[in-house]
Design a protein around this motif. Sequence first.
Motif, PDB file in Angstrom:
ATOM      1  N   UNK A 163     -23.638   0.197   2.645  1.00 18.57           N
ATOM      2  CA  UNK A 163     -25.098   0.148   2.633  1.00 18.57           C
ATOM      3  C   UNK A 163     -25.704   0.802   3.863  1.00 18.57           C
ATOM      4  N   UNK A 164     -27.033   0.790   3.945  1.00 18.76           N
ATOM      5  CA  UNK A 164     -27.722   1.511   5.021  1.00 18.76           C
ATOM      6  C   UNK A 164     -27.398   1.002   6.432  1.00 18.76           C
ATOM      7  N   UNK A 165     -27.263  -0.337   6.598  1.00 18.18           N
ATOM      8  CA  UNK A 165     -26.936  -0.855   7.935  1.00 18.18           C
ATOM      9  C   UNK A 165     -25.543  -0.403   8.378  1.00 18.18           C
ATOM     10  N   UNK A 166     -24.618  -0.389   7.445  1.00 18.25           N
ATOM     11  CA  UNK A 166     -23.251   0.050   7.762  1.00 18.25           C
ATOM     12  C   UNK A 166     -23.249   1.538   8.099  1.00 18.25           C
ATOM     13  N   UNK A 167     -23.957   2.339   7.326  1.00 15.39           N
ATOM     14  CA  UNK A 167     -24.050   3.782   7.592  1.00 15.39           C
ATOM     15  C   UNK A 167     -24.697   4.036   8.948  1.00 15.39           C
ATOM     16  N   UNK A 168     -25.746   3.273   9.261  1.00 16.01           N
ATOM     17  CA  UNK A 168     -26.414   3.392  10.554  1.00 16.01           C
ATOM     18  C   UNK A 168     -25.439   3.096  11.693  1.00 16.01           C
ATOM     19  N   UNK A 169     -24.677   1.998  11.567  1.00 17.37           N
ATOM     20  CA  UNK A 169     -23.704   1.639  12.597  1.00 17.37           C
ATOM     21  C   UNK A 169     -22.633   2.713  12.740  1.00 17.37           C
TER      22      UNK A 169
END
Length: 190
Positions: A39-45
């Motif tokens: 998801x987006x939070x994982x991609x951001x990290x």
Amino acid sequence: MDYFLAPIKKRFASSFREKIKKEKEKIMTFVKELIPLNGPDREWLESFKLTYNNKPIEYSIYNFKGQLIAQRVWAIDHEKKMILISLGGQGNYYSEGLPKKLVLISKEKIISKIYGRFDLEGNSETGIKVFWKLEKISILEQYKNNEKEIITNIINAFNALGDTTTKRDAVTEVEFHQIASPTYVKDIEL
């Protein structure tokens, strides 16, 4: 006699932990969560390409059958898009081994690197008290005028995190035995 008191003690400890958790939620914006698998939070990290000892950080650990066996945690403030995450290190309070190395990330930048050691007192039945010594805090030079805000965010994130191994709802208190004065750097090197 203790046999009959055990369910009462357990119920009391559980309700006590819930009460403390609700009180802390009123003042804390950071929460301890499992790092999402996708998801987006994982991609951001993952966009930060975090490393420890020149090796990429593994956020999820799978066994040889491809089954998830462990997930890392972070302290995250969803509103500010800010996280505190451990990169590695032993972090034993009484050891001369490597301290825990953590980073505070805000939106698009790693803004602080923190070295710390922790100790635990208590148990999951009655509650765990976590003691931290933050031995070294490096903050990006451009945030020098925001020192108080950055240190407050670091403390709030550590309060939410508890430690890097225990379930947060078992932690009833976080105490700081040392918070180093920050040093300012042009770049945060991992």
